[in-house]
Write a protein that holds these residues in place. Structure first.
Motif, short mmCIF file in Angstrom:
data_model
loop_
_atom_site.label_atom_id
_atom_site.label_comp_id
_atom_site.label_asym_id
_atom_site.label_seq_id
_atom_site.Cartn_x
_atom_site.Cartn_y
_atom_site.Cartn_z
N ILE A 120 29.65 50.79 24.71
CA ILE A 120 29.51 50.49 26.05
C ILE A 120 30.01 51.58 26.96
O ILE A 120 29.33 51.72 28.04
N PHE A 121 30.74 52.71 26.47
CA PHE A 121 30.80 53.75 27.27
C PHE A 121 29.46 54.41 27.44
O PHE A 121 29.15 54.95 28.79
N GLN A 122 28.66 54.31 26.45
CA GLN A 122 27.06 55.06 26.77
C GLN A 122 26.55 54.40 27.71
O GLN A 122 25.71 54.89 28.57
N TYR A 123 26.26 52.90 27.70
CA TYR A 123 26.00 52.21 28.56
C TYR A 123 26.26 52.24 30.22
O TYR A 123 25.55 52.42 31.04
N ILE A 124 27.68 52.55 30.20
CA ILE A 124 28.26 52.83 31.26
C ILE A 124 27.65 54.17 32.13
O ILE A 124 27.28 54.28 33.25
N LEU A 125 27.60 55.09 31.34
CA LEU A 125 27.18 56.49 31.54
C LEU A 125 25.70 56.26 31.85
O LEU A 125 25.24 57.02 33.16
N LEU A 126 24.98 55.59 31.28
CA LEU A 126 23.39 55.35 31.69
C LEU A 126 23.26 54.61 33.19
O LEU A 126 22.30 54.93 33.75
N GLY A 127 24.34 53.87 33.22
CA GLY A 127 24.24 53.01 34.82
C GLY A 127 24.57 53.94 35.84
O GLY A 127 24.00 54.13 36.80
N PHE A 128 25.58 55.13 35.34
CA PHE A 128 25.79 55.87 36.44
C PHE A 128 24.56 56.96 36.72
O PHE A 128 24.36 57.48 37.55
N LEU A 129 24.08 57.25 35.49
CA LEU A 129 22.69 58.35 35.83
C LEU A 129 21.57 57.37 36.88
O LEU A 129 21.08 58.07 37.52
N VAL A 130 21.54 56.09 36.64
CA VAL A 130 20.60 55.21 37.28
C VAL A 130 21.01 55.28 38.79
O VAL A 130 20.31 55.55 39.66
N VAL A 131 22.20 55.10 38.95
CA VAL A 131 22.73 55.18 40.19
C VAL A 131 22.93 56.36 41.03
O VAL A 131 22.32 56.64 41.93
N CYS A 132 23.09 57.45 40.23
CA CYS A 132 22.91 58.79 40.99
C CYS A 132 21.47 59.04 41.28
O CYS A 132 21.06 59.54 42.25
N ALA A 133 20.47 58.75 40.30
CA ALA A 133 19.04 58.83 40.49
C ALA A 133 18.67 58.30 41.85
O ALA A 133 17.79 58.67 42.69
N ILE A 134 18.96 56.84 42.16
CA ILE A 134 18.58 56.14 43.30
C ILE A 134 19.28 56.62 44.42
O ILE A 134 18.78 56.72 45.63
N SER A 135 20.57 57.29 44.44
CA SER A 135 21.25 57.56 45.47
C SER A 135 21.10 58.79 46.17
O SER A 135 20.99 59.20 47.17
N VAL A 136 20.56 59.70 45.39
CA VAL A 136 19.74 60.88 45.76
C VAL A 136 18.72 60.57 46.58
O VAL A 136 18.27 61.44 47.70
N SER A 137 17.87 59.93 46.08
CA SER A 137 16.50 59.52 46.92
C SER A 137 16.82 58.81 48.11
O SER A 137 16.09 58.85 49.22
N PHE A 138 17.86 58.25 48.41
CA PHE A 138 18.27 57.39 49.57
C PHE A 138 19.28 58.22 50.49
O PHE A 138 19.70 57.86 51.66
N SER A 139 19.81 59.31 49.99
CA SER A 139 20.83 59.95 50.62
C SER A 139 20.07 60.86 51.91
O SER A 139 19.10 61.59 51.67
N LYS A 140 20.68 61.01 53.08
CA LYS A 140 20.10 61.42 54.37
C LYS A 140 20.53 62.88 54.59
O LYS A 140 20.10 63.72 55.25
N SER A 141 21.98 63.16 54.06
CA SER A 141 22.49 64.48 53.86
C SER A 141 22.20 65.30 52.69
O SER A 141 22.12 64.85 51.43
N LEU A 142 21.57 66.50 53.13
CA LEU A 142 21.11 67.45 51.98
C LEU A 142 22.39 67.89 51.06
O LEU A 142 22.34 68.10 49.83
N LEU A 143 23.56 68.01 51.57
CA LEU A 143 25.00 68.40 51.08
C LEU A 143 25.29 67.28 49.81
O LEU A 143 25.52 67.63 48.67
N ASN A 144 25.21 66.20 50.52
CA ASN A 144 25.41 64.99 49.57
C ASN A 144 24.47 65.23 48.52
O ASN A 144 25.08 64.49 47.32
N SER A 145 23.23 65.28 48.77
CA SER A 145 22.16 65.12 47.48
C SER A 145 22.51 66.19 46.69
O SER A 145 22.25 65.86 45.49
N ILE A 146 22.84 67.24 47.03
CA ILE A 146 23.04 68.33 45.88
C ILE A 146 24.43 67.95 45.09
O ILE A 146 24.55 68.26 43.89
#
Length: 85
Positions: A3-29
């Motif tokens: 379950i912990f591995q699935y949670i981490l994989l979910g966080f990876l997907v969320v991070c990947a999607i949120s980087v592409s939609f972030s308007k701030s360069l600092l937040n993207s980093i």
């Protein structure tokens, strides 16, 4: 542990999607840094400590520092602070 591995994989997907939609360069980093740290934890869980150390050092460490220096050189960090005000 599965379950912990699935949670981490979910966080990876969320991070990947949120980087592409972030308007701030600092937040993207910062999101990219968290992606690299989560990926290094996953490498540890997959019993590959050499890749985990490399991911943490290069992905979250060196690359993020280079991104911060680049933002400072192009004066993007100062402009974002002025836009917020």
């Amino acid at each position: 542990m599965q379950i912990f591995q699935y949670i981490l994989l979910g966080f990876l997907v969320v991070c990947a999607i949120s980087v592409s939609f972030s308007k701030s360069l600092l937040n993207s980093i910062l999101i990219f840094m968290s992606y690299s740290l989560i990926m290094s934890i996953i490498w540890i869980l997959l019993e590959s400590p050499d890749l985990a150390i490399t991911e943490a050092a290069v992905g979250a460490g060196v690359t993020s520092i280079l991104f911060f220096v680049t933002l400072k050189k192009i004066h993007a960090m100062g402009e974002e602070d002025k836009d917020d005000e």
